[in-house]
Scaffold this active site. Structure first.
Site, PDB file in Angstrom:
ATOM      1  N   GLU A 143      -5.017  -5.059  10.583  1.00 28.71           N
ATOM      2  CA  GLU A 143      -3.967  -4.061  10.767  1.00 28.71           C
ATOM      3  C   GLU A 143      -4.184  -3.337  12.093  1.00 28.71           C
ATOM      4  O   GLU A 143      -4.974  -2.370  12.150  1.00 28.71           O
ATOM      5  CB  GLU A 143      -4.000  -3.030   9.632  1.00 28.71           C
ATOM      6  CG  GLU A 143      -3.766  -3.610   8.258  1.00 28.71           C
ATOM      7  CD  GLU A 143      -3.221  -2.557   7.294  1.00 28.71           C
ATOM      8  OE1 GLU A 143      -2.226  -2.835   6.639  1.00 28.71           O
ATOM      9  OE2 GLU A 143      -3.786  -1.441   7.228  1.00 28.71           O
ATOM     10  N   GLU A 201      -6.642   4.469   8.174  1.00 25.41           N
ATOM     11  CA  GLU A 201      -6.459   5.903   7.881  1.00 25.41           C
ATOM     12  C   GLU A 201      -7.721   6.497   7.258  1.00 25.41           C
ATOM     13  O   GLU A 201      -8.091   7.635   7.526  1.00 25.41           O
ATOM     14  CB  GLU A 201      -5.223   6.093   6.977  1.00 25.41           C
ATOM     15  CG  GLU A 201      -3.929   5.845   7.768  1.00 25.41           C
ATOM     16  CD  GLU A 201      -2.781   5.283   6.965  1.00 25.41           C
ATOM     17  OE1 GLU A 201      -2.799   5.350   5.723  1.00 25.41           O
ATOM     18  OE2 GLU A 201      -1.840   4.754   7.589  1.00 25.41           O
ATOM     19  N   HIS A 253      -9.370   1.092   5.168  1.00 27.49           N
ATOM     20  CA  HIS A 253      -8.086   1.215   5.844  1.00 27.49           C
ATOM     21  C   HIS A 253      -8.265   2.111   7.072  1.00 27.49           C
ATOM     22  O   HIS A 253      -9.081   3.046   7.041  1.00 27.49           O
ATOM     23  CB  HIS A 253      -7.049   1.815   4.881  1.00 27.49           C
ATOM     24  CG  HIS A 253      -5.667   1.756   5.442  1.00 27.49           C
ATOM     25  ND1 HIS A 253      -5.215   2.670   6.362  1.00 27.49           N
ATOM     26  CD2 HIS A 253      -4.642   0.880   5.236  1.00 27.49           C
ATOM     27  CE1 HIS A 253      -3.964   2.347   6.692  1.00 27.49           C
ATOM     28  NE2 HIS A 253      -3.591   1.271   6.028  1.00 27.49           N
ATOM     29  N   GLY A 262       2.949   2.081  10.832  1.00 27.08           N
ATOM     30  CA  GLY A 262       3.898   3.184  10.696  1.00 27.08           C
ATOM     31  C   GLY A 262       4.648   3.520  11.980  1.00 27.08           C
ATOM     32  O   GLY A 262       5.289   4.562  12.072  1.00 27.08           O
ATOM     33  N   LYS A 269       0.146   4.217  -0.195  1.00 28.29           N
ATOM     34  CA  LYS A 269      -0.507   5.384   0.420  1.00 28.29           C
ATOM     35  C   LYS A 269      -0.284   6.623  -0.464  1.00 28.29           C
ATOM     36  O   LYS A 269      -0.260   6.492  -1.684  1.00 28.29           O
ATOM     37  CB  LYS A 269      -0.012   5.568   1.858  1.00 28.29           C
ATOM     38  CG  LYS A 269      -0.166   4.266   2.674  1.00 28.29           C
ATOM     39  CD  LYS A 269       0.050   4.410   4.151  1.00 28.29           C
ATOM     40  CE  LYS A 269      -0.158   3.074   4.850  1.00 28.29           C
ATOM     41  NZ  LYS A 269       0.017   3.134   6.291  1.00 28.29           N
ATOM     42  N   SER A 326       3.870  -2.356  10.202  1.00 33.00           N
ATOM     43  CA  SER A 326       5.329  -2.413  10.368  1.00 33.00           C
ATOM     44  C   SER A 326       5.943  -3.752   9.944  1.00 33.00           C
ATOM     45  O   SER A 326       6.882  -4.245  10.575  1.00 33.00           O
ATOM     46  CB  SER A 326       5.716  -2.074  11.807  1.00 33.00           C
ATOM     47  OG  SER A 326       5.326  -0.744  12.114  1.00 33.00           O
ATOM     48  N   ASN A 368       0.869  -1.174   0.000  1.00 37.65           N
ATOM     49  CA  ASN A 368       0.000   0.000   0.000  1.00 37.65           C
ATOM     50  C   ASN A 368       0.910   1.229   0.000  1.00 37.65           C
ATOM     51  O   ASN A 368       1.495   1.565   1.019  1.00 37.65           O
ATOM     52  CB  ASN A 368      -0.889  -0.038   1.255  1.00 37.65           C
ATOM     53  CG  ASN A 368      -1.749   1.204   1.402  1.00 37.65           C
ATOM     54  OD1 ASN A 368      -1.797   2.046   0.501  1.00 37.65           O
ATOM     55  ND2 ASN A 368      -2.431   1.324   2.525  1.00 37.65           N
TER      56      ASN A 368
HETATM   57  P1  13P Z   1       3.313   0.239   7.660  1.00 36.42           P
HETATM   58  O1  13P Z   1       3.818  -1.032   7.007  1.00 36.42           O
HETATM   59  O2  13P Z   1       4.026   1.450   7.214  1.00 36.42           O
HETATM   60  O3  13P Z   1       3.235   0.087   9.150  1.00 36.42           O
HETATM   61  O4  13P Z   1       1.791   0.443   7.141  1.00 36.42           O
HETATM   62  C1  13P Z   1       0.911  -0.619   7.197  1.00 36.42           C
HETATM   63  C2  13P Z   1      -0.319  -0.256   6.460  1.00 36.42           C
HETATM   64  O5  13P Z   1      -1.062   0.613   6.870  1.00 36.42           O
HETATM   65  C3  13P Z   1      -0.601  -0.951   5.206  1.00 36.42           C
HETATM   66  O6  13P Z   1      -1.874  -0.697   4.740  1.00 36.42           O
END
Ligand code: 13P
Length: 251
Positions: free
Chosen positions: A167, A97, A95, A173, A11, A213, A9
């Site tokens: 997740e 976010e 997601h 992150g 983003k 992560s 992803n």
């Molecule tokens: P990270 O791998 O940066 O922690 O992000 C995970 C994520 O949100 C994938 O959709």
């Protein structure tokens, strides 16, 4: 056998030119891998270009978000047909976010998932608890609520096609990965919920990804767990070497 998937992803990262550089690197490293399915989810602006670059490769492409309407006055939104005709096979929905920053509800995710499925896209439905929810002992309650709402009244055949991504918000992150045991506990719980609703045969067929992560150094430990069928990767999907290391942890 469940389909294994390692998905990146991106983003809100990578211009078209940067995306093309990343994808050329990935093609060299894992372009012929078919098991796991290797999927990249670039920003909308790069989809068409990346899809063209991927024509001679096994790597697949997905969207990060989708609107449920066919077309119309929805400024800034993207329809299922637009993703499909840009070369996408998958779409990430719900997601954390999107849930936290853009107020996406389980109900909205449910409507989008149904639209994606009817259009022929595989929805990757994301669920996950916050640190506070975990620390107050509410992880299972939160996951059950999000899954129940997001997958509400999906038919058996649609459920079989749907991918779930667990997740934990506190692991996204932050560099704080869930341990393989913590992740497996929730993945097992998700599969049990699916079995209660759809029967164990269908539950066994659903791919459940872990996200938060994931890196080359921790992927193998996660993938060794029975109910972890791959990863949804953020930060480490932005560099070809790092993402390829995660794919290779499963090959
Ligand atoms: P990270 O791998 O940066 O922690 O992000 C995970 C994520 O949100 C994938 O959709």
């Amino acid at each position: 056998m469940r389909q294994k998937i390692v998905a990146g992803n991106w983003k809100m990262n990578k211009t078209v030119v940067e995306g093309r550089v990343l994808i050329e690197g990935l093609k060299d490293l894992v372009g012929k891998v078919t098991d796991p399915v290797v999927l990249v989810c670039p920003p909308f602006t790069a989809l068409t270009e990346i899809a063209m670059s991927l024509k001679d490769s096994e790597i697949r492409i997905g969207g990060q978000h989708m609107h449920e309407a066919d077309s119309g006055a929805f400024t800034g939104e993207i329809a299922a047909e637009m993703l499909l005709t840009s070369g996408c096979s998958h779409v990430i929905l719900g997601h954390s976010e999107r849930r936290a920053l853009f107020s996406e509800t389980d109900e909205a995710v449910n409507i989008k998932a149904k639209k994606a499925l009817s259009a022929g896209l595989v929805p990757i439905v994301c669920v996950g608890e916050t640190l506070e929810e975990r620390e107050t002992g509410n992880t299972e309650k939160v996951i059950e609520g999000q899954l129940g709402g997001s997958l509400d009244s999906l038919s058996e055949s649609d459920m079989k096609k749907t991918v779930i991504a667990y997740e934990p918000v506190w692991a996204i992150g932050t560099g704080k990965t869930a341990t393989p045991e913590q992740a497996e506990e929730v993945h097992g719980f998700i599969r049990k919920l699916l079995a209660d609703k759809y029967g164990s045969k269908i539950a066994e067929e659903v791919t459940i990804l872990y996200g938060g992560s994931v890196k080359g150094s921790n992927a193998a430990g996660l993938f060794a767990k029975e109910n972890i069928d791959g990863a949804l990767v953020g930060g480490a999907s932005l560099k070809a070497d790092d993402f390829a290391a995660i794919v290779n942890a499963m090959v």
